[in-house]
Design a protein around this motif. Structure first.
Motif: not given
Length: 852
Positions: A303-313, A277-287
Motif C-alpha cells: 500500500k502507498l499513499k501519495t499526495t499530488f496537485g492539479i494545475r496548468s502551467v 478539480p480544486s486547482l493548485w496555485s500559490t494562493e490556494n495550494p490544494n493537494l
C-alpha cells in the motif's frame, strides 16, 4: 522541437511523499512500509582502516542522530586568531566555504531485521550525503555515490544476515579538497530511511502522476506505477488506485489485473477522470491524495499513499508565464541549502521555516542554487504554494574553481580544482539526472528543471554536446516541464568584450533561458531571438528596480531571482560593505579592481556572503525593504548610514548595499551630518528632524526610488513623509531609543512536537525599558540556560564577521538581536529557556512538547 513562442505546458503534477519523507516530524511514513533510519549512528571524524568490517570496534566513536553535519561543529585546538568555533583560517576552501573544514569521516549503525520480515525486500535510502560516499553492509561494498545533493537508494536485501541476526551498515564520506564555492556542510546531513516490502511491490520512487488534460471543469489523471516482482515465477496482481480530494472525499477509483513476469519491473498506466478539480496555485495550494494498493488473491501485499496537485502551467514569449490561465510574474529568490546556525542539517522544521520566511518576505518562487534541495523542502513548497526551479549542477566537465581562479588571478590554487564535481561528471551524469528527476517529478511546486549554472564551457562545442545530452535525458523521465539553465557572460568579466551571442546555439536547446545579471540584454536579445523566453536567473539586489521594470515592460521576460533571498555561509563577504582608505585604487565604483577586493581568498574573519534580503537568522535587511518598495508592497522605508571615519571610503560590491540601518542613536556625532536614504515610489519626500522639515526631494521612480539626504544628527525623531499630488501617502519615523535594559524572548511556536525533527526558533532582542529594540547593540553577550526535555541545537546572529561557536549556549547580539534554536529530545513535557546578560533584566520562555 517547436519554437519557444509555441512552446506551452499544460500539466498535472503530483507529490510523492513516500519517496521523500513522512510529513512534518513523523517517525515513519504514512504508508507504513518505510521507517526513519536516523537514530543511533556511530561517528568518527577520521579515516581508520577497516571501518567497513562488521567486527570493527567503534565503541569509542561518538553516538549521533541524523541528520548530521560535522562542518558546523566546533574545531579542536581553538586559537583566537586562526581557529574559532567551526572556522579555520587555513581551511582549504578559504572564503568559498566560509573557512569551514571538510575531510573524511565514517558513520556506522547496527540494526536487525525482525523475523516477521524475513522474506521482505530491503531498500536503504539516503536523502543526501555530502559527498562522494561509499556504503557497505556487513563488510560488502554496496555502492558509491559522488553527488552531494541527490537522494539515492540501494537494494540491500542480498547483503543482509538472516532475520534476527545483527547487521552493520558503514558509510564513508569524503569531502576533500576545494570542491565547493559555498558552504556545503559535511556528512549524512539529510534524513535516512529503511523500506521493507514484499517481493512483489511498488518500486522505489515508483509512482508518476501526470495529466493529459486539466481545466477548471475537469481533470484526466494518469497514474503510472512501477511494479516490481522479485519472485522467480509469474505474479498475478490487482493494482487499485483511489483519489481523495482536499476535503477528504473520494472522487474516483480504478483497478486493473496485471501479470508480472519473474524478476521484472514494469510500468503500468491507469487513468482517473473527474469534474471540478480544486486547482493548485500559490494562493490556494490544494493537494489531492492517491491511495495505491496491490493485491494478490484478494490479499493486500503493498500500500502507498501519495499526495499530488492539479494545475496548468504555460510559458510563451507573447504571454509570459501563466498558472491556471492567470498571468503572473515570478518574484523569485535564489538560496543555498544551509540552515544558518544548524549548518546543512536538514531538520524538517528548519526547512519549513525557511520557506515560511521567504513566502512572508514576498517571494512566490525560489531557485534551488545550485543543487536539488531536500525532499522535505519540496513537500513544504507544495503545501505553502511556493514555485520552484529545481537545479542539478553548478559545473559539468570543466572545473568551476579553475574559472574562479582565472578571474581572481588566484592561479596558485587551481592545481586542486579537480576536487570539484567535474571530476565525477562524465561517469555519473546519467544516474544523476535519473535520481534528480524521478525523485522530484511529482511535486506541483516545481515548474522548471535547471541543468546547470554559469557553466564554463557553455559557449564551446563541449557545452553544446553536454546540454543536448542533459536535456534529452531530463525529457526522457519528465517531458511535461520546461528545461532551463542559468547563463552568464564570462567573456565580459574576463576581457570586457561580450561573448553572449556565442551561447545562442546552447540556449536554443532550452525551453527557457536564464540570464544571470544581464537585464540590459533583454530587449536587444528579443530582437535577435524573438522566440526566446527569458528570466533573470540571478540579479543584483541594488538593481532590483531596473530588473523589475524589465519584467513589467517585456512579455517575454517572466520574472527574476535575486542573488540571494537569504544569507548563507561561504562566498564570504561578497555583499559586505568594506571600509578602505580614500586613496584606494579600487575607488567607490564597482569595477574589476574593486571586484578583486571581494574575491580575496583571505577575507577572514568574514564567513557569510551577506548577499541576502534576509540575514542568516531570518531578519530582513535593507535589500528586503528596498525590494518591497520596488514591488509596491510597501510605500516607504528609511535607513541611516553608519558614519564613515575620516580618511576612509566605503566600498560596496555589485551585490551589496551600503552599511545602513534603522537607527537614530548616534551618540558622539551630535551636529554631524548623517546620510539618510528614503526608498519610495511617491513623487515627493520631505525629511523632518524633531518635527522640523530639513529638506525635500522629488522622486522619479522610472529612474530611481532613492531619495538621499544629509541632515545633522540630534537625538529625537527622524521622519520621512511621502506625497503624491500634494497628498501624504506614507510616512516612517525612527526614534532615539533608551539604554539597553531588558532581554525579550519570542518563540516562533510555543507548542511543538516532542521529536527531534521539530524545533522552536527563539528570537532574542535587547530592548530599552519601554520595549524598543536597541539597533546598535552589536556585542551584547547573551548566555542561555535550558531545562526540561530539550537542548540548544544552535545559536546565531546576522553578523557576517562573528566567527564564534554556533553550538555553545551563548551568543552576541547584532543590531539588537540573536537567535537560539531549541530541539526536543523525544519526550512530551516542557522546555524552559532562560537568557541572561550582565546589566540586563533576564527573560524566560516556555516551550510545550507534545507526543506525536
Amino acid at each position: 522541437m517547436k519554437s519557444a513562442s509555441y512552446f506551452a505546458f499544460i500539466l498535472l503534477i503530483s507529490v510523492f511523499t513516500l519517496q521523500s519523507s513522512c510529513g512534518t516530524q513523523g517517525k515513519a511514513d504514512r504508508n507504513q512500509r518505510t521507517s526513519l533510519f536516523d537514530e543511533g549512528w556511530r561517528f568518527i571524524k577520521d579515516n581508520p582502516t577497516g571501518a567497513e568490517n562488521p567486527a570493527f570496534d567503534d565503541s569509542q566513536w561518538r553516538t549521533v542522530d541524523l541528520p548530521h553535519d560535522w562542518s558546523i561543529e566546533d574545531l579542536p585546538d581553538q586559537k583566537e586568531d586562526s581557529v574559532v568555533g567551526p572556522f579555520s583560517r587555513s581551511a582549504v576552501g578559504s572564503l568559498g566555504t566560509g573557512f569551514t573544514v571538510g575531510g573524511t569521516a565514517w558513520y556506522r549503525k547496527s540494526f536487525t531485521i525482525d523475523k516477521a520480515d524475513r522474506k521482505k525486500v530491503a531498500y536503504l535510502q539516503f536523502d543526501g550525503i555530502y559527498m562522494n560516499s561509499d556504503v557497505w553492509v556487513n563488510g560488502k561494498h554496496v555502492g558509491n555515490h559522488p553527488h552531494g545533493y541527490t537522494s539515492f537508494w540501494y537494494d540491500i536485501t542480498s547483503y543482509l544476515n538472516p532475520a534476527g541476526q545483527p547487521n552493520v551498515v558503514a558509510v564513508q564520506v569524503k569531502n576533500e579538497g576545494r570542491n565547493s564555492r559555498w558552504y556545503s556542510g559535511s556528512g549524512i546531513y539529510r534524513r535516512t530511511w529503511l523500506t521493507l516490502v514484499n517481493p512483489t511491490h511498488i518500486g522505489m520512487w515508483g509512482v508518476y502522476v501526470t495529466t493529459p488534460d486539466v481545466s477548471e471543469k475537469s481533470a484526466d489523471i494518469d497514474i503510472t506505477t512501477t511494479l516490481t516482482n522479485k519472485y522467480e515465477a509469474d505474479a498475478p496482481v490487482t493494482l487499485q488506485v483511489q483519489i481523495i480530494d482536499p476535503s477528504g472525499k473520494s472522487v474516483g477509483s480504478t483497478h486493473n489485473k496485471i501479470t508480472l513476469a519473474p524478476g521484472s519491473s514494469s510500468n503500468f498506466t491507469q487513468r482517473i477522470s473527474f469534474e471540478n478539480p480544486s486547482l493548485w496555485s500559490t494562493e490556494n495550494p490544494n493537494l489531492y491524495l492517491a491511495e495505491l494498493s496491490v493485491f494478490v488473491n484478494n490479499k493486500t501485499i503493498d500500500k502507498l499513499k501519495t499526495t499530488f496537485g492539479i494545475r496548468s502551467v504555460r510559458f510563451d514569449a507573447v504571454n509570459g508565464f501563466t498558472l491556471n490561465g492567470k498571468s503572473m510574474e515570478l518574484k523569485g529568490g535564489c538560496f543555498h541549502h544551509d540552515n544558518g546556525p544548524l549548518g546543512s542539517v536538514a531538520i524538517d522544521r528548519a526547512e519549513e521555516r525557511k520557506i515560511e520566511l521567504l513566502k512572508n518576505a514576498g517571494f512566490n518562487a525560489i531557485r534551488c542554487s545550485h543543487n536539488p534541495p531536500s525532499p522535505y523542502l519540496l513537500d513544504v513548497c507544495d503545501r505553502m504554494g511556493m514555485l520552484v526551479i529545481d537545479e542539478l549542477y553548478d559545473m559539468w566537465e570543466k572545473p568551476k574553481i579553475a574559472s574562479i581562479d582565472q578571474m581572481s588571478n588566484n592561479q596558485g590554487k587551481s592545481k586542486v580544482a579537480a576536487d570539484d564535481y567535474s571530476k565525477f561528471f562524465k561517469q555519473s551524469w546519467q544516474k544523476d539526472v535519473q535520481d534528480f528527476v524521478v525523485r522530484d517529478r511529482n511535486h506541483p511546486s516545481i515548474i522548471m528543471w535547471s541543468i546547470g549554472n554559469e557553466i564554463p564551457e557553455a559557449a564551446d562545442t563541449s557545452g553544446l554536446r553536454i546540454a543536448s545530452n542533459l536535456s534529452k535525458e531530463v525529457r526522457k523521465f519528465d517531458p511535461t516541464r520546461a528545461i532551463t539553465e542559468a547563463h552568464v557572460d564570462f567573456m565580459s568579466i574576463l576581457t570586457g568584450k561580450s561573448g553572449w551571442d556565442k551561447q545562442a546555439s546552447h540556449m536554443a536547446l532550452l525551453d527557457i533561458a536564464g540570464y544571470n545579471y544581464s537585464y540590459m540584454s533583454y530587449e536587444q536579445d528579443h530582437v535577435k531571438y524573438p522566440d526566446r523566453i527569458i528570466y533573470g536567473s540571478e540579479t543584483f539586489p541594488p538593481r532590483s528596480l531596473e530588473d523589475w521594470q524589465m519584467n513589467e515592460k517585456l512579455s517575454h521576460v517572466i520574472g527574476n531571482f535575486k542573488w540571494t533571498a537569504m544569507d548563507y555561509m561561504g562566498e564570504s563577504g561578497f555583499g559586505y560593505a568594506r571600509l578602505m582608505p580614500e586613496d584606494t585604487k579600487a575607488g567607490k565604483e564597482m569595477g574589476m579592481a574593486a571586484f578583486m577586493v571581494f574575491m580575496n581568498p583571505d577575507s577572514w574573519p568574514i564567513y557569510n556572503a551577506f548577499l541576502g534580503d534576509l540575514d542568516l537568522i531570518g531578519n530582513p535587511k535593507p535589500p528586503s525593504y528596498f525590494q518591497h518598495v520596488v514591488w509596491g508592497n510597501k510605500k516607504v522605508s528609511m535607513f541611516v548610514h553608519r558614519p564613515i571615519p575620516e580618511g576612509m571610503q566605503e566600498l560596496t560590491s555589485m551585490w551589496g548595499f551600503p552599511d545602513e540601518l534603522k537607527c537614530w542613536n548616534w551618540e558622539g556625532h551630535e551636529g554631524e551630518k548623517m546620510q539618510v536614504h528614503v526608498y519610495t515610489r511617491s513623487k515627493l519626500v520631505k525629511l523632518e528632524v524633531n518635527g522640523k522639515v530639513l529638506g525635500e526631494q522629488v522622486v522619479d521612480d522610472t529612474k530611481s526610488i532613492t531619495a538621499t539626504f544629509e541632515v545633522p544628527y540630534q537625538p529625537g525623531t527622524l521622519t520621512a513623509r511621502c506625497f503624491d499630488n500634494g497628498v501624504e501617502t506614507a510616512s516612517e519615523t525612527i526614534r532615539t531609543v533608551g539604554k539597553p535594559a531588558v532581554i525579550k524572548l519570542t518563540a516562533d511556536r510555543s507548542t511543538i512536537k516532542a521529536n527531534r525533527n521539530d524545533l522552536s526558533y527563539i528570537m532574542v532582542e535587547v530592548t530599552d525599558a519601554e520595549g524598543n529594540i536597541i539597533p546598535y547593540a552589536d556585542d551584547t553577550m547573551i548566555n542561555f540556560e535550558i531545562s526540561g526535555n530539550g537542548k540548544i541545537a544552535g545559536v546565531g546572529n546576522g553578523n557576517p564577521v562573528d566567527l564564534t561557536s554556533m553550538q555553545q549556549p551563548r551568543k552576541k547580539t547584532w543590531q539588537g538581536r540573536c537567535l537560539a534554536i531549541v530541539q526536543p529530545k523525544g519526550k512530551a513535557g516542557k522546555i524552559v529557556l532562560t537568557a541572561k546578560s550582565d546589566g540586563l533584566t533576564e527573560a524566560t520562555v516556555e516551550i510545550v512538547t507534545l507526543k506525536d
